[in-house]
Design a protein around this motif. Sequence first.
Motif, PDB file in Angstrom:
ATOM      1  N   GLN A 130      56.371 -11.516 -44.374  1.00  0.00           N
ATOM      2  CA  GLN A 130      57.427 -10.625 -44.841  1.00  0.00           C
ATOM      3  C   GLN A 130      57.005  -9.814 -46.066  1.00  0.00           C
ATOM      4  OE1 GLN A 130      60.599  -9.786 -43.435  1.00  0.00           O
ATOM      5  NE2 GLN A 130      59.305 -10.578 -41.797  1.00  0.00           N
ATOM      6  N   VAL A 131      56.232 -10.407 -46.960  1.00  0.00           N
ATOM      7  CA  VAL A 131      55.715  -9.638 -48.096  1.00  0.00           C
ATOM      8  C   VAL A 131      54.759  -8.568 -47.582  1.00  0.00           C
ATOM      9  CG1 VAL A 131      54.297  -9.757 -50.194  1.00  0.00           C
ATOM     10  CG2 VAL A 131      56.072 -11.478 -49.784  1.00  0.00           C
ATOM     11  N   TYR A 132      53.905  -8.931 -46.621  1.00  0.00           N
ATOM     12  CA  TYR A 132      52.992  -7.947 -46.020  1.00  0.00           C
ATOM     13  C   TYR A 132      53.792  -6.817 -45.359  1.00  0.00           C
ATOM     14  CZ  TYR A 132      49.573  -5.820 -42.957  1.00  0.00           C
ATOM     15  OH  TYR A 132      48.785  -4.905 -42.299  1.00  0.00           O
ATOM     16  N   ARG A 133      54.824  -7.194 -44.606  1.00  0.00           N
ATOM     17  CA  ARG A 133      55.665  -6.197 -43.921  1.00  0.00           C
ATOM     18  C   ARG A 133      56.337  -5.277 -44.932  1.00  0.00           C
ATOM     19  NH1 ARG A 133      57.819  -5.719 -38.890  1.00  0.00           N
ATOM     20  NH2 ARG A 133      56.913  -7.728 -38.318  1.00  0.00           N
ATOM     21  N   ALA A 134      56.869  -5.836 -46.000  1.00  0.00           N
ATOM     22  CA  ALA A 134      57.559  -5.024 -47.008  1.00  0.00           C
ATOM     23  C   ALA A 134      56.619  -3.996 -47.622  1.00  0.00           C
ATOM     24  CB  ALA A 134      58.146  -5.921 -48.090  1.00  0.00           C
ATOM     25  N   TYR A 135      55.401  -4.410 -47.947  1.00  0.00           N
ATOM     26  CA  TYR A 135      54.452  -3.451 -48.521  1.00  0.00           C
ATOM     27  C   TYR A 135      54.015  -2.412 -47.495  1.00  0.00           C
ATOM     28  CZ  TYR A 135      54.075  -5.490 -53.128  1.00  0.00           C
ATOM     29  OH  TYR A 135      54.351  -5.901 -54.416  1.00  0.00           O
ATOM     30  N   SER A 136      53.917  -2.794 -46.216  1.00  0.00           N
ATOM     31  CA  SER A 136      53.575  -1.777 -45.216  1.00  0.00           C
ATOM     32  C   SER A 136      54.726  -0.789 -45.022  1.00  0.00           C
ATOM     33  CB  SER A 136      53.122  -2.383 -43.893  1.00  0.00           C
ATOM     34  OG  SER A 136      53.804  -3.469 -43.505  1.00  0.00           O
ATOM     35  N   ILE A 137      55.964  -1.248 -45.195  1.00  0.00           N
ATOM     36  CA  ILE A 137      57.108  -0.326 -45.164  1.00  0.00           C
ATOM     37  C   ILE A 137      56.991   0.651 -46.328  1.00  0.00           C
ATOM     38  CG2 ILE A 137      59.618  -0.171 -45.542  1.00  0.00           C
ATOM     39  CD1 ILE A 137      59.817  -2.900 -44.018  1.00  0.00           C
ATOM     40  N   LEU A 138      56.719   0.139 -47.514  1.00  0.00           N
ATOM     41  CA  LEU A 138      56.623   1.002 -48.698  1.00  0.00           C
ATOM     42  C   LEU A 138      55.485   2.013 -48.587  1.00  0.00           C
ATOM     43  CD1 LEU A 138      57.318  -1.648 -51.473  1.00  0.00           C
ATOM     44  CD2 LEU A 138      58.835   0.205 -50.728  1.00  0.00           C
ATOM     45  N   ARG A 139      54.410   1.645 -47.896  1.00  0.00           N
ATOM     46  CA  ARG A 139      53.279   2.557 -47.717  1.00  0.00           C
ATOM     47  C   ARG A 139      53.469   3.477 -46.511  1.00  0.00           C
ATOM     48  NH1 ARG A 139      50.539  -2.278 -49.031  1.00  0.00           N
ATOM     49  NH2 ARG A 139      50.120  -2.655 -46.831  1.00  0.00           N
ATOM     50  N   GLY A 140      54.543   3.271 -45.753  1.00  0.00           N
ATOM     51  CA  GLY A 140      54.802   4.111 -44.584  1.00  0.00           C
ATOM     52  C   GLY A 140      53.872   3.818 -43.418  1.00  0.00           C
ATOM     53  N   GLU A 141      53.335   2.625 -43.368  1.00  0.00           N
ATOM     54  CA  GLU A 141      52.429   2.248 -42.279  1.00  0.00           C
ATOM     55  C   GLU A 141      53.223   1.852 -41.038  1.00  0.00           C
ATOM     56  OE1 GLU A 141      48.978   0.574 -45.270  1.00  0.00           O
ATOM     57  OE2 GLU A 141      50.094  -0.863 -44.055  1.00  0.00           O
ATOM     58  N   PRO A 142      52.616   1.947 -39.867  1.00  0.00           N
ATOM     59  CA  PRO A 142      53.350   1.692 -38.617  1.00  0.00           C
ATOM     60  C   PRO A 142      53.547   0.212 -38.267  1.00  0.00           C
ATOM     61  CG  PRO A 142      51.093   2.316 -38.121  1.00  0.00           C
ATOM     62  CD  PRO A 142      51.266   2.452 -39.606  1.00  0.00           C
ATOM     63  N   TYR A 143      53.141  -0.718 -39.116  1.00  0.00           N
ATOM     64  CA  TYR A 143      53.304  -2.145 -38.828  1.00  0.00           C
ATOM     65  C   TYR A 143      54.764  -2.482 -38.533  1.00  0.00           C
ATOM     66  CZ  TYR A 143      53.027  -7.237 -39.430  1.00  0.00           C
ATOM     67  OH  TYR A 143      53.104  -8.588 -39.250  1.00  0.00           O
TER      68      TYR A 143
END
Length: 146
Positions: A130-143
């Motif tokens: 979830q921490v990984y997902r949150a940072y990928s959301i903030l970076r606008g990544e497609p994860y």
Amino acid sequence: MRWTVIAVGKPSLTWAKQGIADYLQRLGRTNRLECIYLRDGSPEQVTQRMLDASAGSLRILLDERGKQRRSLDLAEWIKAREMEGCKHVCLLIGGANGHSAELRELVKDHWTLSAMTLQHELALIVVLEQVYRAYSILRGEPYHRE
């Protein structure tokens, strides 16, 4: 922002070790995150070990009684803490006996990963993801896909 996940007991299940290693590697590319594993003991001993290991940080206790957050909410929470200048967050995961009442009182921010009680190795993998997902959301990544 630096992250530390503090858990009671070192992971022993092979699949859990692999999952933890995978998310630590993913997070290590862009974030500072470490896991600290504490020895189990009496509730008083474990509480003191957790407090010592998390001194000077924003402590978040993971407990089934805590506040449930969506992944997008976690991303916004991270963004807000970074804007406030938060330097270090510690996520506290209890062992088989959970957290002591004393620790639950001392730590004001409580989160839950599920309404169900999770085995601590599984909770560790879920929180890292979830921490990984949150940072990928903030970076606008497609994860993360809505």
